[in-house]
Design a protein around this motif. Structure first.
Motif, PDB file in Angstrom:
ATOM      1  N   PHE A  13      -4.309  -7.642   7.991  1.00  0.00           N
ATOM      2  CA  PHE A  13      -3.015  -7.807   8.660  1.00  0.00           C
ATOM      3  C   PHE A  13      -2.731  -9.271   8.958  1.00  0.00           C
ATOM      4  CE2 PHE A  13      -0.293  -8.069  12.387  1.00  0.00           C
ATOM      5  CZ  PHE A  13       0.732  -7.191  12.068  1.00  0.00           C
ATOM      6  N   ALA A  52       3.629  -4.441  -1.077  1.00  0.00           N
ATOM      7  CA  ALA A  52       2.631  -3.376  -0.994  1.00  0.00           C
ATOM      8  C   ALA A  52       2.080  -3.028  -2.374  1.00  0.00           C
ATOM      9  CB  ALA A  52       3.242  -2.137  -0.341  1.00  0.00           C
ATOM     10  N   VAL A 153      -4.322  -1.775   3.724  1.00  0.00           N
ATOM     11  CA  VAL A 153      -3.279  -1.181   4.567  1.00  0.00           C
ATOM     12  C   VAL A 153      -2.797  -2.192   5.600  1.00  0.00           C
ATOM     13  CG1 VAL A 153      -2.823   0.571   6.318  1.00  0.00           C
ATOM     14  CG2 VAL A 153      -4.041   1.195   4.221  1.00  0.00           C
ATOM     15  N   GLY A 154      -3.729  -2.932   6.172  1.00  0.00           N
ATOM     16  CA  GLY A 154      -3.350  -3.946   7.150  1.00  0.00           C
ATOM     17  C   GLY A 154      -2.442  -5.002   6.551  1.00  0.00           C
ATOM     18  N   CYS A 156      -0.490  -4.638   3.899  1.00  0.00           N
ATOM     19  CA  CYS A 156       0.801  -4.010   3.589  1.00  0.00           C
ATOM     20  C   CYS A 156       1.662  -3.851   4.835  1.00  0.00           C
ATOM     21  CB  CYS A 156       0.581  -2.643   2.931  1.00  0.00           C
ATOM     22  SG  CYS A 156      -0.138  -2.713   1.271  1.00  0.00           S
ATOM     23  N   ILE A 157       1.049  -3.413   5.928  1.00  0.00           N
ATOM     24  CA  ILE A 157       1.800  -3.240   7.174  1.00  0.00           C
ATOM     25  C   ILE A 157       2.345  -4.580   7.659  1.00  0.00           C
ATOM     26  CG2 ILE A 157       1.562  -2.670   9.629  1.00  0.00           C
ATOM     27  CD1 ILE A 157      -0.234  -0.362   8.828  1.00  0.00           C
ATOM     28  N   PHE A 160       5.670  -5.132   6.028  1.00  0.00           N
ATOM     29  CA  PHE A 160       6.744  -4.328   6.623  1.00  0.00           C
ATOM     30  C   PHE A 160       7.160  -4.896   7.979  1.00  0.00           C
ATOM     31  CE2 PHE A 160       5.513  -1.325   3.396  1.00  0.00           C
ATOM     32  CZ  PHE A 160       6.668  -0.586   3.152  1.00  0.00           C
ATOM     33  N   VAL A 161       6.173  -5.248   8.800  1.00  0.00           N
ATOM     34  CA  VAL A 161       6.471  -5.791  10.131  1.00  0.00           C
ATOM     35  C   VAL A 161       7.272  -7.082  10.014  1.00  0.00           C
ATOM     36  CG1 VAL A 161       5.435  -6.844  12.186  1.00  0.00           C
ATOM     37  CG2 VAL A 161       4.504  -4.708  11.271  1.00  0.00           C
TER      38      VAL A 161
END
Length: 205
Positions: A13, A52, A153-154, A156-157, A160-161
């Motif tokens: 992330f 992503a 996943v971190g 990719c998030i 989005f954030v």
């Protein structure tokens, strides 16, 4: 999320976020559309999903390849740290001589034209592949199994954030980012985050 996966998730992330928030053509475009309040949701979704897909490709493919070679992991880690330090230096240089971004301009644009421009800013930018497929993907080799998935996943998030935060938050930031001092603060923060992650990579060797 399992506590054991949290370090991998937050590593992905923070690294993804620190790379993506560097001021560039794509972010300037999303900022402009956000300030104009035109097609914000669609464009933010395109940018985030594109990231992503590229991150998943890097984590699933290149990360696996690199994991098979400890020597290559060492080279990639050192190279990744050097890349982050270079990004930090660029950010600090921009902070030394900031300029206000003229992001909001008049004019209406069709959705089709906006999507075409968004795709061009995303896939015609070589840094997008360097950041996602090569850097994020190869550095995922330091994790295995579910931890590598959590790392991806971190990252990719983070996309989005950032994109949705930038697109919808732009209308609140217009008075602020008309001033060079605001870009100076942002670039200093970008430089500090990237330098810190680069140091953490080297300490893990």
């Amino acid at each position: 999320m399992s506590p054991s996966l949290a370090p991998a998730f937050f590593s992905g992330f923070l690294l993804g976020l620190s790379l993506i928030i560097a001021i560039g053509a794509q972010n300037a475009f999303i900022l402009r559309q956000g300030l104009l309040r035109q097609h914000v949701f669609v464009l933010c979704l395109i940018c985030a999903l594109s990231d992503a897909v590229l991150i998943a490709a890097g984590v699933a493919g290149l990360g696996t390849l690199v994991a098979a070679s400890p020597r290559l992991i060492l080279v990639v880690t050192i190279g990744g740290a050097a890349f982050l330090f270079a990004y930090a230096a660029i950010a600090f240089r921009r902070a030394w001589n900031p300029q206000a971004m003229q992001a909001a301009r008049s004019g209406e644009g069709s959705l089709r034209a906006a999507i075409a421009a968004c795709l061009a800013f995303t896939f015609l930018n070589p840094h997008v592949y360097l950041d996602t497929v090569l850097l994020l993907g190869s550095l995922s080799a330091q994790f295995e199994g579910r931890a590598r998935l959590a790392y991806g996943v971190g990252a990719c998030i983070a996309s989005f954030v950032w994109f949705f935060g930038l697109g919808y938050g732009a209308r609140l930031l217009q008075p602020v980012f008309a001033k060079p001092a605001a870009w100076r603060v942002l670039d200093i923060l970008i430089g500090l985050v990237m330098a810190a992650i680069g140091i953490s990579l080297l300490r893990g060797l």
